[in-house]
Design a protein around this motif. Structure first.
Motif, PDB file in Angstrom:
ATOM      1  N   LEU A   1       0.826  -1.210   0.000  1.00  0.00           N
ATOM      2  CA  LEU A   1       0.000   0.000   0.000  1.00  0.00           C
ATOM      3  C   LEU A   1       0.857   1.256   0.000  1.00  0.00           C
ATOM      4  CD1 LEU A   1      -2.779   1.346   0.110  1.00  0.00           C
ATOM      5  CD2 LEU A   1      -2.701   1.123   2.614  1.00  0.00           C
TER       6      LEU A   1
ATOM      7  N   ARG B   1      -5.423   2.440  -6.123  1.00  0.00           N
ATOM      8  CA  ARG B   1      -5.135   1.177  -6.805  1.00  0.00           C
ATOM      9  C   ARG B   1      -5.145   1.356  -8.320  1.00  0.00           C
ATOM     10  NH1 ARG B   1      -7.249  -4.571  -4.860  1.00  0.00           N
ATOM     11  NH2 ARG B   1      -5.415  -4.210  -3.570  1.00  0.00           N
TER      12      ARG B   1
ATOM     13  N   ARG C   1      -9.202   4.763  -1.844  1.00  0.00           N
ATOM     14  CA  ARG C   1      -8.542   3.457  -1.913  1.00  0.00           C
ATOM     15  C   ARG C   1      -8.621   2.901  -3.337  1.00  0.00           C
ATOM     16  NH1 ARG C   1      -7.415   0.333   2.299  1.00  0.00           N
ATOM     17  NH2 ARG C   1      -8.972   1.410   3.596  1.00  0.00           N
TER      18      ARG C   1
END
Length: 447
Positions: free
Chosen positions: A300, A359, A355
């Motif tokens: 991450l 990605r 999020r």
């Protein structure tokens, strides 16, 4: 020359592949970024499939200084483009060689000479991807505290290209006669001093190498901000852009071509080639599983570091609620303005959370992703081409050599069966293969 019914294809070269997690894939050489044989394999594979060029991106700094992300990325261990492409020029015969070089932290004379040398070494296959520096850490490597303002960078770039083209015209095409019998190497009546005096540069010339075989190496441009589009319409011959949807691709294509015509240029002399990241599988599930595996390799912190850079470093992504929705706007960046806009538009259309957007940026940096079977990927490319959203594509494999091999072996044959891609090279130079005219020497033309 009218637009043909066959698209142009380039290969975006990277050591491991474009995905943040690519270097951890078991099929990828861990040291691919500094393995010349790996790059030669990729270039040779693309040449065997009649790709028009290979393309090397570049920046003049480590891309991030956050050790949490720096620890797990491979992009800070790679060759300088002109050096690598000079080597590849001797290991390939037909494919074009596109080197990225910034106008912000080079000098025109140096770059004009290096690119002319590459064009001679490759017998007319060189191209220059003209960029302005967009990574904040580059400034401190050259004595600056901050990058120059975005519009100032483009103003300097415009003068920079003018000087480089003038230097390439230092000698007429037939100036070096090399007459041993009479002892005359150069006809100095065909020598031209540039004597440029401008806001950013003062350059006398001439260049100490013959005019490039192509006249000028092909000029590639990748900006899509307002300033970038104006710059590309004025000077670009191949435009590399990030357009993740058909609708936005058509808008960009139409806007750019209108500006090209308004400047008195022929629109077929400006080739629009958005990036595409194909993830190929025999089934949709197989293709989807490939992407999920790459995502599982990516920490991450690495995803956040990539997103921070491409969104322009204007928000602390470590402090946001990752499950909240991305806002419609962010503070304007002084870095890569066009990509920030592409990504925010994408988030708005898909109603993405932070999020999800982080990605997406890790997967694609905002480029078009095509995930599916060979026929489905060919469908996406064919629609973009037929609907005037692209004249071709810069193919960006998620991993190398695996995804490139799959594209060459599975997708290219489909494109050929549909009459959308060629089976061989039509000329020696990159200009000939792209259908671009060879520029006349400005001094000879004036006289």
């Amino acid at each position: 020359m009218a637009r043909t019914e066959e698209m142009k294809l380039g290969l975006f070269l990277s050591g491991a592949g474009y995905h943040d997690g690519a270097w951890r894939d078991p099929s990828v050489p861990a040291n691919g970024g500094v393995d010349v044989n790996h790059y030669a394999q990729l270039a040779t594979l693309a040449q065997s499939a009649a790709f028009h060029f290979v393309f090397l991106a570049d920046h003049l700094s480590v891309a991030e200084l956050d050790h949490a992300s720096l620890t797990s990325v491979s992009r800070n261990d790679a060759f300088e483009p002109i050096t690598l492409l000079s080597t590849l020029s001797s290991r390939t015969q037909h494919i074009g060689l596109v080197a990225t070089a910034t106008t912000t932290y080079h000098q025109p004379y140096h770059l004009a000479r290096m690119l002319a040398s590459l064009d001679h070494l490759s017998h007319g296959r060189a191209a220059w991807n003209i960029v302005t520096s967009g990574i904040k850490f580059e400034a401190s490597n050259f004595g600056d505290h901050e990058l120059p303002d975005h519009d100032v960078r483009y103003a300097r770039a415009r003068e920079f290209v003018k000087v480089v083209k003038g230097l390439w015209d230092s000698w007429d095409d037939d100036a070096f006669i090399r007459d041993k019998r009479n002892g005359i190497y150069a006809d100095t009546t065909k020598l031209h001093l540039l004597n440029h005096r401008g806001k950013y540069f003062s350059v006398r010339g001439p260049l100490n190498i013959a005019r490039p075989p192509q006249g000028y190496p092909v000029l590639v441009q990748a900006g899509a901000s307002d300033a970038g589009i104006r710059f590309g319409a004025e000077l670009g011959e191949v435009i590399f852009t990030a357009e993740p949807s058909l609708e936005h691709g058509r808008q960009y294509y139409a806007t750019l071509k209108d500006k090209v015509r308004a400047l008195g240029r022929e629109d077929d002399q400006v080739v629009v080639m958005p990036g595409i990241i194909p993830v190929v599988g025999n089934t949709n599930q197989e293709a989807s599983d490939k992407l999920k595996r790459l995502q599982s390799y990516t920490h991450l912190d690495v995803q956040i570091g990539t997103a921070d850079r491409w969104l322009g470093s204007v928000i602390d992504l470590h402090s946001v609620d990752l499950d909240s929705f991305v806002p419609d706007s962010l503070p304007q960046t002084n870095f890569i303005q066009s990509r920030q806009k592409v990504l925010l538009d994408l988030a708005a259309r898909r109603k993405l959370t932070w999020r999800e957007l982080i990605r997406v940026v890790s997967d694609s940096r905002g480029h078009l992703m095509a995930i599916g079977t060979p026929d489905e990927i060919a469908d996406v490319m064919g629609e973009m081409f037929d609907q005037r959203a692209a004249d071709g594509f810069n193919v960006i494999p998620a991993t190398t050599p695996g995804e490139l091999m799959d594209f060459v072996e599975l997708v290219v044959p489909v494109l050929r069966r549909r009459g959308k891609f060629r089976s061989g090279y039509s000329g020696q130079s990159l200009r000939e293969n792209l259908g671009l005219k060879r520029p006349l020497n400005r001094f000879a033309r004036a006289s």
